[in-house]
Design a protein around this motif. Structure first.
Motif, PDB file in Angstrom:
ATOM      1  N   VAL A  47       0.857  -1.189   0.000  1.00  0.00           N
ATOM      2  CA  VAL A  47       0.000   0.000   0.000  1.00  0.00           C
ATOM      3  C   VAL A  47       0.895   1.242   0.000  1.00  0.00           C
ATOM      4  N   PRO A  48       1.093   1.890  -1.128  1.00  0.00           N
ATOM      5  CA  PRO A  48       1.958   3.074  -1.193  1.00  0.00           C
ATOM      6  C   PRO A  48       1.433   4.216  -0.331  1.00  0.00           C
ATOM      7  N   LYS A  49       2.337   5.111   0.027  1.00  0.00           N
ATOM      8  CA  LYS A  49       1.955   6.281   0.823  1.00  0.00           C
ATOM      9  C   LYS A  49       0.896   7.125   0.127  1.00  0.00           C
ATOM     10  N   THR A  50       0.873   7.081  -1.193  1.00  0.00           N
ATOM     11  CA  THR A  50      -0.062   7.910  -1.952  1.00  0.00           C
ATOM     12  C   THR A  50      -1.498   7.432  -1.841  1.00  0.00           C
ATOM     13  N   LYS A  51      -1.717   6.222  -1.371  1.00  0.00           N
ATOM     14  CA  LYS A  51      -3.066   5.703  -1.172  1.00  0.00           C
ATOM     15  C   LYS A  51      -3.589   6.153   0.180  1.00  0.00           C
ATOM     16  N   GLY A  52      -4.814   6.659   0.200  1.00  0.00           N
ATOM     17  CA  GLY A  52      -5.397   7.077   1.464  1.00  0.00           C
ATOM     18  C   GLY A  52      -4.649   8.251   2.060  1.00  0.00           C
ATOM     19  N   HIS A  53      -4.536   8.218   3.396  1.00  0.00           N
ATOM     20  CA  HIS A  53      -3.900   9.330   4.110  1.00  0.00           C
ATOM     21  C   HIS A  53      -2.848   8.753   5.053  1.00  0.00           C
ATOM     22  N   PHE A  54      -1.573   8.981   4.740  1.00  0.00           N
ATOM     23  CA  PHE A  54      -0.473   8.475   5.554  1.00  0.00           C
ATOM     24  C   PHE A  54       0.189   9.634   6.286  1.00  0.00           C
ATOM     25  N   THR A  55       0.390   9.475   7.592  1.00  0.00           N
ATOM     26  CA  THR A  55       1.031  10.513   8.393  1.00  0.00           C
ATOM     27  C   THR A  55       2.080   9.895   9.299  1.00  0.00           C
ATOM     28  N   GLY A  56       3.063  10.706   9.707  1.00  0.00           N
ATOM     29  CA  GLY A  56       4.089  10.260  10.641  1.00  0.00           C
ATOM     30  C   GLY A  56       5.186   9.474   9.958  1.00  0.00           C
ATOM     31  N   GLY A  57       5.892   8.698  10.764  1.00  0.00           N
ATOM     32  CA  GLY A  57       7.012   7.922  10.271  1.00  0.00           C
ATOM     33  C   GLY A  57       8.257   8.783  10.151  1.00  0.00           C
ATOM     34  N   GLY A  58       9.409   8.153  10.109  1.00  0.00           N
ATOM     35  CA  GLY A  58      10.664   8.883  10.037  1.00  0.00           C
ATOM     36  C   GLY A  58      11.074   9.385  11.404  1.00  0.00           C
ATOM     37  N   GLY A  59      12.325   9.162  11.782  1.00  0.00           N
ATOM     38  CA  GLY A  59      12.768   9.568  13.108  1.00  0.00           C
ATOM     39  C   GLY A  59      12.107   8.723  14.172  1.00  0.00           C
ATOM     40  N   ASP A  60      11.861   9.329  15.323  1.00  0.00           N
ATOM     41  CA  ASP A  60      11.252   8.610  16.444  1.00  0.00           C
ATOM     42  C   ASP A  60       9.764   8.913  16.541  1.00  0.00           C
ATOM     43  N   ARG A  61       9.064   8.690  15.441  1.00  0.00           N
ATOM     44  CA  ARG A  61       7.647   9.013  15.416  1.00  0.00           C
ATOM     45  C   ARG A  61       6.819   7.816  14.992  1.00  0.00           C
ATOM     46  N   PRO A  62       5.665   7.634  15.612  1.00  0.00           N
ATOM     47  CA  PRO A  62       4.740   6.614  15.119  1.00  0.00           C
ATOM     48  C   PRO A  62       4.166   7.050  13.779  1.00  0.00           C
ATOM     49  N   ALA A  63       3.509   6.134  13.103  1.00  0.00           N
ATOM     50  CA  ALA A  63       2.892   6.441  11.810  1.00  0.00           C
ATOM     51  C   ALA A  63       1.473   5.891  11.791  1.00  0.00           C
ATOM     52  N   LYS A  64       0.664   6.458  10.907  1.00  0.00           N
ATOM     53  CA  LYS A  64      -0.719   6.002  10.764  1.00  0.00           C
ATOM     54  C   LYS A  64      -1.097   6.066   9.290  1.00  0.00           C
ATOM     55  N   HIS A  65      -1.747   5.023   8.827  1.00  0.00           N
ATOM     56  CA  HIS A  65      -2.238   4.979   7.449  1.00  0.00           C
ATOM     57  C   HIS A  65      -3.741   4.726   7.494  1.00  0.00           C
ATOM     58  N   VAL A  66      -4.522   5.679   7.023  1.00  0.00           N
ATOM     59  CA  VAL A  66      -5.981   5.564   6.990  1.00  0.00           C
ATOM     60  C   VAL A  66      -6.401   5.323   5.544  1.00  0.00           C
ATOM     61  N   LEU A  67      -7.104   4.232   5.322  1.00  0.00           N
ATOM     62  CA  LEU A  67      -7.484   3.813   3.976  1.00  0.00           C
ATOM     63  C   LEU A  67      -8.978   3.550   3.897  1.00  0.00           C
ATOM     64  N   GLU A  68      -9.513   3.730   2.712  1.00  0.00           N
ATOM     65  CA  GLU A  68     -10.932   3.438   2.500  1.00  0.00           C
ATOM     66  C   GLU A  68     -11.068   2.538   1.287  1.00  0.00           C
ATOM     67  N   TYR A  69     -11.741   1.409   1.470  1.00  0.00           N
ATOM     68  CA  TYR A  69     -11.901   0.434   0.407  1.00  0.00           C
ATOM     69  C   TYR A  69     -13.387   0.170   0.168  1.00  0.00           C
ATOM     70  N   THR A  70     -13.726  -0.095  -1.073  1.00  0.00           N
ATOM     71  CA  THR A  70     -15.067  -0.534  -1.411  1.00  0.00           C
ATOM     72  C   THR A  70     -15.032  -2.035  -1.647  1.00  0.00           C
ATOM     73  N   LEU A  71     -15.808  -2.780  -0.879  1.00  0.00           N
ATOM     74  CA  LEU A  71     -15.818  -4.230  -1.007  1.00  0.00           C
ATOM     75  C   LEU A  71     -16.801  -4.659  -2.083  1.00  0.00           C
TER      76      LEU A  71
END
Length: 328
Positions: A100-124
């Motif tokens: 899942v590339p960073k460009t999909k959905g909304h990716f924040t954080g990461g790098g250094g000493d930071r947590p990260a979060k990836h919020v995605l929306e899918y249609t089933l």
């Protein structure tokens, strides 16, 4: 929910199509791991390159599509990925972004000493919407209890379990199965009970005196299942088609004088402690030098004790046979 190659209607379509059924387990052990829907905690031990991390992420997707619908018709699922340090977490994120590339959905954080979060929306394929939140964090200098404060998720991945505090196995379960809130599910007891609550781990073979050996091999609670992939040079080795040519041959050649390394990271065998100064550095082999035999009642039994400076005490028992053999 089984991922055995049959079309069971699990597909996603964010800016194109991502079909979960395109994922083929790397081998029989991987397939058995991802098809286990019973155990709360599953761990897979394998050699380097056996596809354990990718297997865990596909397991996450397989549970996410089964999240119950909230009152607004949206399925909501939260996953947590844990590493020991944020530096090592970057390696896990690299694997994740391969799916899942960073460009999909909304990716924040990461790098250094930071947590990260990836919020995605899918249609089933049933036309429902899946809101998937994947959080990445490291334990770092915190205690496990402090690191998990406030976590409410459905599924967790304990990546490289041998590097994490053992207590995480105990604390993590209490943080799962609590997402989304009961209010979003209309206080419906059926949908509340249907919220997924599972966690998985991957690891390379530890030493036999590691606490994980005792937990998985000697104890293994009924809520836990331990999976062991074949070694890299086994005829049934998994994921080899996704590895560079002669991957394991090159590892073995580069570490020809480090049999302990080959044993653990290529052959997927539990290692022996290398603390202190080994008596037999290269020639010792559990399969050759360890066995079961009966003591001879007609011979004396010798006992040797070493206090180990109060840190690593040890004891040996042996008999000296007329043939010159020492057995103990």
């Amino acid at each position: 929910a089984a991922l055995d190659g049959e079309d069971r209607g699990y597909a996603f379509a964010p800016e194109g199509t991502f079909n979960l059924m395109n994922f083929k387990p790397q081998g029989p052990v991987a397939a058995e791991f991802i098809n286990d829907r019973e155990h709360l905690f599953r761990a897979v031990m394998g050699p380097w390159g056996s596809g354990k991390t990718n297997l865990a992420f596909m397991d996450m997707f397989s549970w996410a599509v089964q999240a119950p619908k909230c009152d607004d018709g949206v399925r909501r699922f939260c996953a947590l990925v844990v590493r020991d340090t944020y530096r090592n977490l970057e390696t896990t994120l690299k694997t994740w972004h391969g799916w899942v590339p960073k460009t999909k959905g909304h990716f924040t954080g990461g790098g250094g000493d930071r947590p990260a979060k990836h919020v995605l929306e899918y249609t089933l394929l049933d036309h429902s919407t899946l809101e998937l939140v994947v959080e990445f964090r490291a334990i770092g200098d915190l205690s496990v209890e402090d690191a998990l404060l406030g976590v409410e998720a459905n599924w967790a991945f304990l990546n490289e379990l041998t590097t994490l505090p053992f207590d995480i196995i105990t604390y993590m379960l209490g943080r799962l199965g609590r997402y989304p809130s009961a209010k979003l599910l209309g206080e419906d007891p059926v949908r509340i009970a249907a919220r997924p609550q599972r966690y998985v781990a991957d690891l390379n073979a530890p030493e036999q005196d590691h606490i994980l050996y005792r937990y998985f091999v000697e104890e293994c609670p009924p809520t836990t299942r331990f999976f062991r992939q074949p070694g890299g040079r086994d005829a049934a080795a998994e994921n080899v088609t996704n590895l560079p040519p002669k991957y394991y041959d090159n590892l073995i050649a580069a570490n020809a004088k480090r049999k302990w390394f080959i044993r653990r990271f290529v052959d997927n065998e539990f290692g022996y402690s290398r603390a202190g100064i080994p008596v037999f550095e290269e020639d010792y082999d559990d399969s050759l030098h360890v066995g079961t035999f009966a003591f001879d009642a007609s011979l004396p039994i010798y006992l040797g004790l070493d206090g180990g400076m109060g840190i690593h005490p040890a004891a040996t028992m042996w008999q000296w046979h007329p043939s010159g053999h020492i057995r103990g």
